[in-house]
Enzyme design. Structure first.
Site, PDB file in Angstrom:
ATOM      1  N   GLU A 138       0.908  -0.939   0.058  1.00  0.00           N
ATOM      2  CA  GLU A 138      -0.064   0.125  -0.247  1.00  0.00           C
ATOM      3  C   GLU A 138       0.892   1.289  -0.093  1.00  0.00           C
ATOM      4  OE1 GLU A 138      -2.537  -0.512   3.441  1.00  0.00           O
ATOM      5  OE2 GLU A 138      -3.509  -2.241   2.841  1.00  0.00           O
ATOM      6  N   ARG A 181       2.435  19.088   9.099  1.00  0.00           N
ATOM      7  CA  ARG A 181       3.392  18.136   9.330  1.00  0.00           C
ATOM      8  C   ARG A 181       4.460  19.063  10.212  1.00  0.00           C
ATOM      9  NH1 ARG A 181       6.234  15.388   6.506  1.00  0.00           N
ATOM     10  NH2 ARG A 181       6.033  13.472   7.387  1.00  0.00           N
ATOM     11  N   CYS A 206      -1.787  32.320  13.889  1.00  0.00           N
ATOM     12  CA  CYS A 206      -1.674  32.907  15.361  1.00  0.00           C
ATOM     13  C   CYS A 206      -0.921  31.988  16.039  1.00  0.00           C
ATOM     14  CB  CYS A 206      -2.817  33.429  15.782  1.00  0.00           C
ATOM     15  SG  CYS A 206      -3.472  34.882  14.767  1.00  0.00           S
TER      16      CYS A 206
END
Length: 453
Positions: free
Chosen positions: A306, A350, A381
């Protein structure tokens, strides 16, 4: 420097003599003018080439040891209708992890039989949708899910093809949050018996599936993590899974036809990094599977894998426009230039979530300025709103410049949010000198339409 940009960019990323970069034959300045920034840009030819590369490498390697392979594109990395179609046209099946991903794959025309459904906490509605679509496999992730799938299958008068996801104890991958085969986490069923002895949770689930006439035990599934750069982890996991397969056959006479060894193949995010090459991993895993089956005296199963990030990650970049540029004096006396762009953690979480590293370059012009130490940051922010932690950029970087971050095809769009109510960027495909929008940019009207006051 002119020519192909190389790792970690897509194969179709080229810097021209005037300093501008084009991808798939399209000038990034034209992309910015037509589609705006930020924008996810996806090199279709690169995606297709990597999909073919995995299919060919694994088919060849496993044919040499006497069995076949199915390659599933892991849609969680990035799934759009067009991306699912590309994957299928290149001979891949599609792996989904939610009802939404399943719906996209079906809309793309992927036959149900070529789709798998994952998930540690599938709803009844998701399981029912998978059964109604005739998916080729449902990967069960807990003992209670065995009964739930069986009940829903019985209500429809069908036999559900299932795989049992097991945790092998092999710890592999980059960050702890993307290592998925150690014991203390939410996925799968352990192959370890535990302190009380008896059958392991994995064996209990396999026996439960075998006992249910509403279920067909297609095979055993293992996924050990993500961003893996050493094939040894896959070989160790294969040993555990194939041992479990042999033990089940000894107990029940049922020798499952298929073993899924998951994905998680690592890519290069920075210049100079070496990705896990598909030819190498295919040959190493095929050799290991053949040797282990020979030890157990069992025939080779059909294998499935996969890959997701390994196909779409390098095919994508994110295009930004530079705004505020601010030099900051560090404690050690060095100066770091903070380069703010018009996106940030809402389009790539990430770096904030995992500390992931990326590479950025100016792509709209040339520069002879001396490079400076820079940090690319977003407009949110949050002080942790970092896009690229550290990179050398030309010292004359300024507002209005186009900046691109490489290898963002995986998990940028799929993990994107509306934090600070920013709208999510479009996904734009480039190929043969032309661009087209796969997923349009969100608008403020989209945000307001969801807010019922």
């Amino acid at each position: 420097m002119t020519g192909v940009l190389g790792v970690p960019w897509s194969h179709g990323a080229v810097r021209r003599a005037d300093g501008a970069v084009e991808v798939g034959g399209v000038d990034v300045r034209d992309l910015a003018a037509e589609h705006g920034t930020p924008a996810y840009v996806l090199d279709e030819a690169d995606f297709r080439a990597r999909a073919r590369g995995y299919r060919t490498a694994f088919a060849t390697a496993f044919a040499e040891v006497g069995t076949g392979v199915d390659v599933y594109y892991a849609g969680k990395a990035l799934l759009t209708v067009a991306v699912a179609r590309w994957a299928r046209e290149e001979g891949l099946r599609v792996d989904t992890a939610s009802g939404g991903e399943l719906a996209v794959a079906l809309r793309a025309g992927v036959p149900g039989a070529e789709i798998g459904l994952h998930g540690n906490n599938k709803s009844d509605a998701e399981i029912a949708a998978a059964l109604d679509a005739g998916v080729g496999r449902i990967i069960v992730d807990s003992l209670v899910e065995v009964d739930r799938v069986a009940a829903l299958a019985a209500a429809r008068g069908v036999v559900a093809p299932v795989m049992v996801r097991v945790t092998t104890g092999v710890h592999a991958g980059g960050h702890e949050y993307i290592s998925t085969a150690h014991e203390d986490q939410k996925f799968g069923l352990s192959v370890s018996a535990g302190p009380t002895g008896g059958d392991s949770p994995a064996m209990q689930a396999l026996l439960a599936v075998v006992a249910r006439p509403e279920l067909h035990l297609l095979g055993i599934h293992s996924h050990i993590g993500s961003q893996i750069l050493d094939p040894a982890g896959f070989e160790a996991a294969a040993r555990v899974v194939l041992r479990l397969r042999a033990d089940l056959a000894d107990r029940t006479g049922v020798l499952v036809d298929e073993v899924d060894l998951g994905g998680g193949y690592g890519i290069a995010y920075l210049p100079g990094e070496v990705p896990l090459e598909e030819d190498r991993i295919a040959k190493d895993v095929a050799s290991a599977v053949a040797a282990i089956c020979a030890e157990h005296g069992t025939p080779l199963p059909r294998i499935s894998i996969e890959p997701g990030r390994a196909i779409v990650g390098p095919a994508g970049l994110t295009l930004y426009t530079v705004g505020t540029v601010k030099p900051v004096v560090l404690d050690d006396g060095r100066v770091r230039t903070y380069v703010s762009v018009d996106g940030g953690m809402s389009d790539n979480i990430r770096p904030a979530l995992y500390g992931a590293d990326y590479h950025a370059e100016l792509v709209g012009r040339s520069s002879d300025a001396e490079p400076v130490l820079a940090r690319v940051v977003g407009k949110h922010c949050e002080s942790g709103d970092v896009v690229v932690h550290e990179v050398m950029l030309p010292g004359d970087v300024r507002a209005g410049d186009l900046l691109a971050v490489a290898a963002t095809g995986a998990y940028g769009r799929s993990m994107a949010s509306n934090y600070n109510l920013l709208t999510r960027p479009p996904v734009v495909a480039v190929s043969g000198g032309a661009s087209r929008v796969l997923v349009r940019r969100e608008t403020t009207d989209d945000l307001l339409a969801l807010d019922l006051g």
